[in-house]
Design a protein around this motif. Sequence first.
Motif, PDB file in Angstrom:
ATOM      1  N   LYS A 190       0.823  -1.217   0.000  1.00 34.37           N
ATOM      2  CA  LYS A 190       0.000   0.000   0.000  1.00 34.37           C
ATOM      3  C   LYS A 190       0.856   1.265   0.000  1.00 34.37           C
ATOM      4  CE  LYS A 190      -3.105  -2.161   3.373  1.00 34.37           C
ATOM      5  NZ  LYS A 190      -3.824  -1.988   4.652  1.00 34.37           N
ATOM      6  N   PRO A 191       0.472   2.270  -0.760  1.00 30.56           N
ATOM      7  CA  PRO A 191       1.070   3.593  -0.576  1.00 30.56           C
ATOM      8  C   PRO A 191       0.652   4.085   0.818  1.00 30.56           C
ATOM      9  CG  PRO A 191      -0.258   3.482  -2.592  1.00 30.56           C
ATOM     10  CD  PRO A 191      -0.571   2.266  -1.792  1.00 30.56           C
ATOM     11  N   SER A 211       6.787  -5.942  -8.307  1.00 28.00           N
ATOM     12  CA  SER A 211       6.075  -5.035  -9.213  1.00 28.00           C
ATOM     13  C   SER A 211       5.044  -4.199  -8.441  1.00 28.00           C
ATOM     14  CB  SER A 211       5.469  -5.779 -10.410  1.00 28.00           C
ATOM     15  OG  SER A 211       4.318  -6.444 -10.025  1.00 28.00           O
ATOM     16  N   ALA A 212       4.454  -4.758  -7.386  1.00 29.02           N
ATOM     17  CA  ALA A 212       3.499  -3.973  -6.577  1.00 29.02           C
ATOM     18  C   ALA A 212       4.202  -2.818  -5.875  1.00 29.02           C
ATOM     19  CB  ALA A 212       2.820  -4.871  -5.560  1.00 29.02           C
ATOM     20  N   LEU A 213       5.438  -3.060  -5.419  1.00 24.06           N
ATOM     21  CA  LEU A 213       6.192  -1.984  -4.763  1.00 24.06           C
ATOM     22  C   LEU A 213       6.484  -0.864  -5.761  1.00 24.06           C
ATOM     23  CD1 LEU A 213       8.719  -4.054  -2.566  1.00 24.06           C
ATOM     24  CD2 LEU A 213       6.771  -2.717  -1.746  1.00 24.06           C
ATOM     25  N   GLU A 214       6.890  -1.257  -6.973  1.00 21.06           N
ATOM     26  CA  GLU A 214       7.134  -0.275  -8.040  1.00 21.06           C
ATOM     27  C   GLU A 214       5.896   0.602  -8.239  1.00 21.06           C
ATOM     28  OE1 GLU A 214       9.377   0.798 -10.177  1.00 21.06           O
ATOM     29  OE2 GLU A 214      10.990  -0.581  -9.611  1.00 21.06           O
ATOM     30  N   VAL A 215       4.759  -0.063  -8.386  1.00 20.59           N
ATOM     31  CA  VAL A 215       3.506   0.663  -8.635  1.00 20.59           C
ATOM     32  C   VAL A 215       3.203   1.614  -7.480  1.00 20.59           C
ATOM     33  CG1 VAL A 215       0.986   0.414  -8.867  1.00 20.59           C
ATOM     34  CG2 VAL A 215       2.509  -1.142 -10.105  1.00 20.59           C
ATOM     35  N   ALA A 216       3.293   1.103  -6.256  1.00 20.68           N
ATOM     36  CA  ALA A 216       2.935   1.926  -5.093  1.00 20.68           C
ATOM     37  C   ALA A 216       3.858   3.138  -4.970  1.00 20.68           C
ATOM     38  CB  ALA A 216       2.970   1.079  -3.830  1.00 20.68           C
ATOM     39  N   HIS A 218       5.175   4.666  -7.280  1.00 19.90           N
ATOM     40  CA  HIS A 218       4.829   5.594  -8.341  1.00 19.90           C
ATOM     41  C   HIS A 218       3.839   6.642  -7.819  1.00 19.90           C
ATOM     42  CE1 HIS A 218       4.702   6.577 -12.540  1.00 19.90           C
ATOM     43  NE2 HIS A 218       3.390   6.700 -12.461  1.00 19.90           N
ATOM     44  N   TYR A 219       3.064   6.265  -6.804  1.00 22.50           N
ATOM     45  CA  TYR A 219       2.028   7.140  -6.274  1.00 22.50           C
ATOM     46  C   TYR A 219       2.387   7.838  -4.973  1.00 22.50           C
ATOM     47  CZ  TYR A 219      -1.307   5.264  -9.612  1.00 22.50           C
ATOM     48  OH  TYR A 219      -1.958   4.921 -10.762  1.00 22.50           O
ATOM     49  N   ASP A 220       3.406   7.329  -4.279  1.00 28.86           N
ATOM     50  CA  ASP A 220       3.643   7.844  -2.935  1.00 28.86           C
ATOM     51  C   ASP A 220       5.138   7.793  -2.623  1.00 28.86           C
ATOM     52  OD1 ASP A 220       3.239   8.672  -0.281  1.00 28.86           O
ATOM     53  OD2 ASP A 220       1.484   7.403  -0.041  1.00 28.86           O
ATOM     54  N   ASP A 221       5.563   8.596  -1.649  1.00 28.14           N
ATOM     55  CA  ASP A 221       6.977   8.571  -1.280  1.00 28.14           C
ATOM     56  C   ASP A 221       7.243   7.649  -0.088  1.00 28.14           C
ATOM     57  OD1 ASP A 221       5.797  10.005   0.685  1.00 28.14           O
ATOM     58  OD2 ASP A 221       6.977  11.837   0.394  1.00 28.14           O
TER      59      ASP A 221
END
Length: 387
Positions: A190-191, A211-216, A218-221
């Motif tokens: 989760k972000p 890949s989920a970490l990459e995606v998350a 992308h949205y949050d720091d």
Amino acid sequence: MKTIAVLFGGRSTEHDVSIVTALGSIIKPLELTKQYKVEAVYIAKDGAWYWDEKLKDISLFSSGGIKEWLHRAHPASVQFDGGLTLVKASGIAGRKTSRKIDIAFPAMHGTYGEDGSLMGLLRLANIPFVGCDMDASVLSMDKVLAKLVAQAHGVPTSPMCFANKTDFERNPRTLADECEKKLKYPLFVKPAHLGSSIAITRVVNRKELESALEVAFHYDDKVLAEEAIGNLKEVTLPILGNDEPRPALLESPMTKPEEFFDFETKYMQGGKKGAGKGTKGSQGYSEVPADLPKDLYAKAEKIGLDVYRLLGCAGTARVDMLIDTKTGKVFFNEVNPLPGSLYAHNWNKAGVSGTELVQTLIRLAEERWQAVRQQNTVFSTNYLQQF
Ligand SMILES: Nc1ncnc2c1ncn2[C@@H]1O[C@H](COP(=O)(O)OP(=O)(O)O)[C@@H](O)[C@H]1O
Ligand SMILES: [Mg+2]
């Protein structure tokens, strides 16, 4: 008659949800009481502020007419004059209309609203405002911080790992390594700061995790990964109060655990999945009160109230918990400092009407304001005399 400014919209993914909360669950009941002058303050997606009676009309938004309206309207400004005053062009050449705000009622979900930013502004403006203060909002809107505070006080939470973006970019494998060492699949990634299930993924192996970490990221720091709770029953508890919080009813969304609660299920299908049973709330159909054995109900209610106090919530908030129905364990999941539509449907069932709800929130805001004002913020020194 006191002037209440309801602030809604904002630069957040929950912009549209905020409009429904403000117009349906705040402005309407406040006006029904005939006790306040209610001003609608709309913050557009570009961050400009507008103040107008027409903004109280939901059809302006549902018809899409708002675009054209904004095109013609002049943004309002706010004046910090020891309090907060709304100012806008009056329509007569060069003239301005202004109105001093007595109490602000934030109705903005997500970033720049519910996350404490707006509360910081209102604190500087020196006016009372409804709901959680800045610190509780900041903690609540950071899933990592909220869980750490809860954990530190012995409240059960799902085991997690987390990292910030700089560390992740420097060494992308460290976080995944740590997760695999400390946690057991399946995991939820989760972000830390987003809501509405945006960029949340359930993963069952290393490849999916990476890949989920990459995606998350992308949205949050800041991103966390936590163990999935099995045999899941989700519950949420709306709470009202400052020092003596009172719970509404535990509520459970009517979705199958495997289709975890995403934006689509929450807002777009009108609760089709659970239609026919349950209560239609702001987020689809749900079970109110949640069907739980008495002791489990009491346990979840206590965790909800404990977390509310621990994070320093005031006015109102909604605490979400995840229950493993096989083991009877209750885990704190997250806090929403501004529940969508104030969770009025739940309060209604708990015996609090929509008008009572907003009136109570105004009273709580004034009480907290009085308490804050009694704190000494001035400290006299001879410091300046040496210059
Ligand atoms: N640890 C977990 N175990 C099982 N389901 C989870 C877990 N964390 C999240 N979920 C599911 O994902 C949904 C969204 O996660 P949540 O942390 O509530 O974020 P949001 O802020 O988007 O609501 C939850 O409502 C739940 O259905
Ligand atoms: Mg949630």
